[in-house]
Design a protein around this motif. Structure first.
Motif, PDB file in Angstrom:
ATOM      1  N   VAL A  17      96.028  65.518   8.034  1.00 16.63           N
ATOM      2  CA  VAL A  17      97.193  66.374   7.820  1.00 16.63           C
ATOM      3  C   VAL A  17      98.404  65.674   8.425  1.00 16.63           C
ATOM      4  O   VAL A  17      98.384  65.273   9.593  1.00 16.63           O
ATOM      5  CB  VAL A  17      97.007  67.756   8.469  1.00 16.63           C
ATOM      6  CG1 VAL A  17      98.213  68.649   8.199  1.00 16.63           C
ATOM      7  CG2 VAL A  17      95.722  68.413   7.959  1.00 16.63           C
ATOM      8  N   ALA A  18      99.464  65.512   7.645  1.00 16.44           N
ATOM      9  CA  ALA A  18     100.678  64.841   8.104  1.00 16.44           C
ATOM     10  C   ALA A  18     101.858  65.805   8.044  1.00 16.44           C
ATOM     11  O   ALA A  18     101.845  66.793   7.294  1.00 16.44           O
ATOM     12  CB  ALA A  18     100.965  63.609   7.263  1.00 16.44           C
ATOM     13  N   VAL A  19     102.871  65.490   8.833  1.00  7.65           N
ATOM     14  CA  VAL A  19     104.089  66.307   8.900  1.00  7.65           C
ATOM     15  C   VAL A  19     105.282  65.384   8.728  1.00  7.65           C
ATOM     16  O   VAL A  19     105.339  64.308   9.333  1.00  7.65           O
ATOM     17  CB  VAL A  19     104.182  67.057  10.246  1.00  7.65           C
ATOM     18  CG1 VAL A  19     105.479  67.855  10.328  1.00  7.65           C
ATOM     19  CG2 VAL A  19     102.973  67.969  10.437  1.00  7.65           C
ATOM     20  N   PHE A  20     106.237  65.803   7.902  1.00  7.13           N
ATOM     21  CA  PHE A  20     107.439  65.006   7.650  1.00  7.13           C
ATOM     22  C   PHE A  20     108.659  65.885   7.902  1.00  7.13           C
ATOM     23  O   PHE A  20     108.875  66.877   7.225  1.00  7.13           O
ATOM     24  CB  PHE A  20     107.451  64.490   6.209  1.00  7.13           C
ATOM     25  CG  PHE A  20     108.355  63.307   5.984  1.00  7.13           C
ATOM     26  CD1 PHE A  20     107.876  62.021   6.092  1.00  7.13           C
ATOM     27  CD2 PHE A  20     109.693  63.490   5.670  1.00  7.13           C
ATOM     28  CE1 PHE A  20     108.698  60.921   5.892  1.00  7.13           C
ATOM     29  CE2 PHE A  20     110.530  62.407   5.468  1.00  7.13           C
ATOM     30  CZ  PHE A  20     110.037  61.116   5.580  1.00  7.13           C
ATOM     31  N   ASP A  25     106.386  61.905  11.178  1.00  5.18           N
ATOM     32  CA  ASP A  25     107.630  61.138  11.243  1.00  5.18           C
ATOM     33  C   ASP A  25     108.674  61.933  10.465  1.00  5.18           C
ATOM     34  O   ASP A  25     108.409  63.073  10.045  1.00  5.18           O
ATOM     35  CB  ASP A  25     107.454  59.719  10.704  1.00  5.18           C
ATOM     36  CG  ASP A  25     108.398  58.735  11.391  1.00  5.18           C
ATOM     37  OD1 ASP A  25     108.343  58.603  12.632  1.00  5.18           O
ATOM     38  OD2 ASP A  25     109.208  58.088  10.698  1.00  5.18           O
ATOM     39  N   TYR A  26     109.843  61.333  10.243  1.00  8.29           N
ATOM     40  CA  TYR A  26     110.923  62.132   9.655  1.00  8.29           C
ATOM     41  C   TYR A  26     111.904  61.239   8.908  1.00  8.29           C
ATOM     42  O   TYR A  26     111.844  60.011   8.994  1.00  8.29           O
ATOM     43  CB  TYR A  26     111.619  62.936  10.748  1.00  8.29           C
ATOM     44  CG  TYR A  26     112.600  62.166  11.605  1.00  8.29           C
ATOM     45  CD1 TYR A  26     113.884  62.653  11.831  1.00  8.29           C
ATOM     46  CD2 TYR A  26     112.261  60.950  12.199  1.00  8.29           C
ATOM     47  CE1 TYR A  26     114.786  61.959  12.611  1.00  8.29           C
ATOM     48  CE2 TYR A  26     113.150  60.265  12.988  1.00  8.29           C
ATOM     49  CZ  TYR A  26     114.421  60.770  13.189  1.00  8.29           C
ATOM     50  OH  TYR A  26     115.324  60.083  13.960  1.00  8.29           O
ATOM     51  N   ASN A  27     112.816  61.879   8.144  1.00  8.00           N
ATOM     52  CA  ASN A  27     113.707  61.085   7.300  1.00  8.00           C
ATOM     53  C   ASN A  27     114.783  60.347   8.081  1.00  8.00           C
ATOM     54  O   ASN A  27     115.492  59.515   7.516  1.00  8.00           O
ATOM     55  CB  ASN A  27     114.338  61.942   6.196  1.00  8.00           C
ATOM     56  CG  ASN A  27     115.273  63.018   6.716  1.00  8.00           C
ATOM     57  OD1 ASN A  27     115.655  63.038   7.892  1.00  8.00           O
ATOM     58  ND2 ASN A  27     115.665  63.936   5.846  1.00  8.00           N
ATOM     59  N   ALA A  42     107.887  56.413   8.762  1.00  3.05           N
ATOM     60  CA  ALA A  42     108.001  57.189   7.524  1.00  3.05           C
ATOM     61  C   ALA A  42     107.495  56.463   6.287  1.00  3.05           C
ATOM     62  O   ALA A  42     106.711  57.015   5.513  1.00  3.05           O
ATOM     63  CB  ALA A  42     109.456  57.617   7.328  1.00  3.05           C
ATOM     64  N   MET A  43     107.953  55.230   6.062  1.00  2.08           N
ATOM     65  CA  MET A  43     107.582  54.567   4.818  1.00  2.08           C
ATOM     66  C   MET A  43     106.096  54.262   4.783  1.00  2.08           C
ATOM     67  O   MET A  43     105.436  54.434   3.754  1.00  2.08           O
ATOM     68  CB  MET A  43     108.402  53.291   4.650  1.00  2.08           C
ATOM     69  CG  MET A  43     108.509  52.845   3.200  1.00  2.08           C
ATOM     70  SD  MET A  43     109.321  54.102   2.192  1.00  2.08           S
ATOM     71  CE  MET A  43     108.075  54.414   0.933  1.00  2.08           C
ATOM     72  N   ILE A  90     110.459  46.100  13.217  1.00  3.06           N
ATOM     73  CA  ILE A  90     110.668  46.755  14.507  1.00  3.06           C
ATOM     74  C   ILE A  90     110.981  48.236  14.326  1.00  3.06           C
ATOM     75  O   ILE A  90     110.373  49.097  14.959  1.00  3.06           O
ATOM     76  CB  ILE A  90     111.806  46.062  15.282  1.00  3.06           C
ATOM     77  CG1 ILE A  90     111.466  44.597  15.535  1.00  3.06           C
ATOM     78  CG2 ILE A  90     112.079  46.782  16.612  1.00  3.06           C
ATOM     79  CD1 ILE A  90     112.610  43.783  16.110  1.00  3.06           C
ATOM     80  N   SER A  91     111.919  48.543  13.433  1.00  3.75           N
ATOM     81  CA  SER A  91     112.396  49.923  13.302  1.00  3.75           C
ATOM     82  C   SER A  91     111.662  50.729  12.240  1.00  3.75           C
ATOM     83  O   SER A  91     111.685  51.964  12.269  1.00  3.75           O
ATOM     84  CB  SER A  91     113.891  49.924  12.966  1.00  3.75           C
ATOM     85  OG  SER A  91     114.118  49.396  11.655  1.00  3.75           O
ATOM     86  N   GLY A  92     111.040  50.055  11.268  1.00  4.13           N
ATOM     87  CA  GLY A  92     110.446  50.770  10.140  1.00  4.13           C
ATOM     88  C   GLY A  92     111.458  51.188   9.097  1.00  4.13           C
ATOM     89  O   GLY A  92     111.127  51.934   8.177  1.00  4.13           O
TER      90      GLY A  92
END
Length: 695
Positions: free
Chosen positions: A97-100, A127-129, A387-388, A677-679
């Protein structure tokens, strides 16, 4: 008439406004505040129309066996979600189960969403936008200064600047009230804008008010290194500052030595004399150079690259070489984009982070949060995926089977968007919490309707690290619920009791953040209505911190760190079959994925859809005339929109705004390759084929 003082629902300026409920609707009036001084942009003036959009979500929706979304009760919706989560956890483990989340959520919602993921669900997959927005600037800020606060000074400090260097930020369109803070620099001819387009912000340099440097996309690092090279060659570095307060100087300067202006001109297309002029303008304006003050500010154009962290690091190296950070009237800052892009990345939505901007890998941080939550530190999951990587893991055998989305429209906003859409469609459970039927919500198995900005209480943290109140004017319509209550209800359905009011959650957030980098423990929620600003870190017993770095940086030794930076190629570079660069950005009338602003008639009338900005010489070569439908194709996808011919863009480049869905949804074509580094994905440049679309 009911009236409340609150703030705009859009960007990180968080312009102050007063909302008044009248017989003819909600009236918006600008309110004096340091960021906007009573002014608003057209999005702010029309923001009350969001409250009454025709397709507002008013009841929970559940997708039936026939594939249709049908109205349902809250009990049925929450029970279905909880049961599916339990079943997936039992079969595959909690990371199924993931949360965005989203950078527009209040601090309280961001905090509680992280707690829902890690405590009630037990998953590491959150993670988040904001990973698409500020992550490269955050990574470089943490590397260099030991802390990440977008502007480490009040925005009003810009008012006295003699020169301001803006790298990849079109604030005249994205946050127009900020333009007034550039006035002094413009009067002195000191505004410097780096942008591949002659944007509305670049145009502010006209008539002797500044200098526009127009590099080829993906060449910001050579340009920034060349600016530093000029300072080295002119022997005007702030050597006393560097010796007293900065580590890593020799390596960083060495990486700039190979980029003399004439070499940089060959790569970037920016004339060598303009590079020298910009560097010297910035030096003369700096405190070290005897001027009234200089600033270096970065935006998404610099950051949304697969080498975005290095690009921002190059900008920071330049600022440090001039002795700007920590010197009153000078500085470096990153212009946060989303409304709570700052607070949203501080309290637990990020894959590797716990509240207070703590590292999830730090045993002391885990112990502190566990004590606030009343659990054993061993029960906290570890770091998840940025996120990605999280989105591309959906549908994979070892990836999440369910996704809960809050405050994000990933079908429009994520790169390689068609692949993301396909992955969402293959999930066992997709839950979207929103107040309008966004493109992502329309794919969901369950849609939960929530209150929006003027129907809820909470706090936001603006681009200068100032915590402010969001005030409720009226209750949400229909069966829509406050999002804090929705998160608490879902936690309860999973066997956990959470605080559910903004005040109670903020109080808990303060305890959780206490002692962290982003410390809110000393902030009195009720006193946020007072004129005194509350800038974090705001430890208990302190007055807060309007200006960082005045005496020390946040690394343990109190010193900043310069790092060597080296140029690298665009990941998806031009080649036969894809000979042009595509760049993306915003337009004045719209915000983010457009899910809100496309529903406002006044804004939609100004900007009805996507377009392809193309240089007239390029258009003539391709037999394209203004208004022709143009096809833009990358190796990931094809988009199309009418041509808009303009000399404001380089001949090798086309530009498209990213606010739209359907055939004009430019993120179908953008590159998901990410900064290691940052994604951060490489939204801002990719190779495309451009041609007139055949009927």
């Amino acid at each position: 008439m009911t009236a409340v003082d609150t703030h705009c629902p859009y960007c990180a300026l968080q312009c102050a406004m007063t909302l008044t409920e009248t017989s003819s609707g909600v009236q918006v009036r600008g309110r004096d505040f340091p960021t906007n001084r009573g002014g608003l942009c057209q999005k702010g003036w029309t923001s009350s129309a969001l409250l009454d959009v025709e397709d507002r979500l008013l009841t929970p929706l559940i997708r039936t066996a026939a594939g249709e979304l049908e109205p349902a009760s809250w009990d049925d919706a929450l029970t279905l979600i909880a049961n599916r989560i339990r079943a997936l956890r039992a079969e595959y483990g909690p990371d199924a189960v993931a949360v965005f989340g989203g950078g527009g959520l209040t601090n309280e919602k961001a905090y509680l969403l992280g707690k829902l993921a890690r405590l009630a669900i037990g998953t590491a997959m959150i993670d988040y936008n904001g990973r698409f927005c500020m992550s490269s600037a955050a990574a470089a800020g943490n590397q260099s200064f030991g802390i990440d606060r977008g502007l480490p000074f009040p925005v009003t400090d810009l008012d006295s600047a003699e020169s301001i260097l803006l790298i990849g930020s079109n604030i005249a369109d994205t946050m127009p009230p900020l333009v007034q803070h550039l006035a002094a620099a413009r009067r002195r001819g000191g505004l410097i804008v780096i942008d591949p387009r002659r944007s509305a912000t670049a145009a502010l340099c006209d008539d002797g008010q500044g200098l526009h440097l127009q590099p080829l996309p993906g060449t910001d690092i050579p340009l920034l290194l060349a600016l530093l090279h000029v300072l080295i060659a002119d022997d005007v570095l702030d050597d006393d500052f560097l010796q007293a307060r900065v580590d890593g100087v020799a390596g960083a300067l060495a990486s700039a030595n190979e980029w003399w202006p004439e070499r940089a001109e060959q790569v970037t297309g920016v004339p060598a004399h303009s590079i020298r002029q910009a560097a010297r303008t910035l030096w003369r304006a700096s405190g070290h150079g005897g001027g009234q003050g200089a600033y270096v500010l970065t935006g998404r154009g610099a950051e949304q690259h697969a080498n975005g962290t290095d690009t921002v690091q190059a900008a920071i190296n330049l600022a440090l070489a001039l002795g700007l950070p920590g010197r009153r009237g000078n500085g470096y800052g990153a212009l946060t984009g989303q409304g709570n892009g700052q607070g949203g990345r501080e309290h637990g939505q990020k894959a590797d982070q716990l509240p207070g901007y703590r590292s999830i890998a730090d045993p002391a941080a885990r112990a502190h949060i566990a004590s606030v939550w009343g659990i054993d530190p061993a029960d906290l999951p570890g770091a998840g995926l940025p996120a990605m990587q999280l989105l591309t893991s959906l549908g994979e055998p070892s990836g999440p089977k369910a996704l809960l989305v809050h405050g994000s429209n990933v079908v429009v906003s994520a790169p390689n968007a068609e692949d993301v859409k396909r992955r969402l469609a293959g999930l066992d459970l997709l839950v979207v919490t929103d107040f309008v039927p966004s493109e992502t919500a329309m794919l969901a198995d369950v849609v939960l309707p929530i209150a929006q900005w003027a129907e809820e209480e909470g706090t936001m943290t603006n681009l200068e690290g100032r915590v402010i109140r969001r005030r409720r004017l009226r209750p949400p319509p229909g069966e829509a619920r406050d999002e804090l209550a929705v998160i608490a209800d879902l936690a309860a359905a999973l066997g956990h009791e959470f605080a559910r009011t903004a005040l109670d959650v903020f109080t808990e957030l303060g305890a959780a953040s206490s002692g962290g980098l982003a410390d809110y423990a000393g902030i009195d929620y009720d006193r946020l209505d007072e004129p005194l600003p509350a800038h974090w870190p705001y430890a208990a017993g302190t007055p807060g911190t309007p200006r960082l770095f005045t005496s020390r940086f946040a690394h343990p030794n109190g010193r900043a760190r310069m790092r060597p930076v080296h140029a690298s190629d665009v990941r998806d570079d031009v080649r036969p079959g894809a000979p042009m660069y595509l760049i993306t950005g915003r337009v004045l009338a719209h915000y983010q994925s457009g899910a809100q602003t496309r529903r406002i008639p006044e804004l939609a009338a100004v900007s009805r859809g996507a377009f392809v900005q193309i240089h007239p010489l390029t258009a003539a070569r391709l037999q394209i005339t203004d208004g022709d439908d143009v096809q833009v194709a990358s190796e990931r996808g094809v988009v199309s929109a009418p041509a808009r011919l303009s000399y404001d863009i380089r001949p090798e480049v086309v530009f498209m705004p990213f606010h739209f869905s359907g055939e004009g949804s430019v993120n179908r074509a953008t590159n998901p390759d990410s900064d290691p580094i940052s994604g951060m994905p490489e939204f801002k440049v990719c190779a495309v084929d451009v041609r007139r679309k055949e009927a």
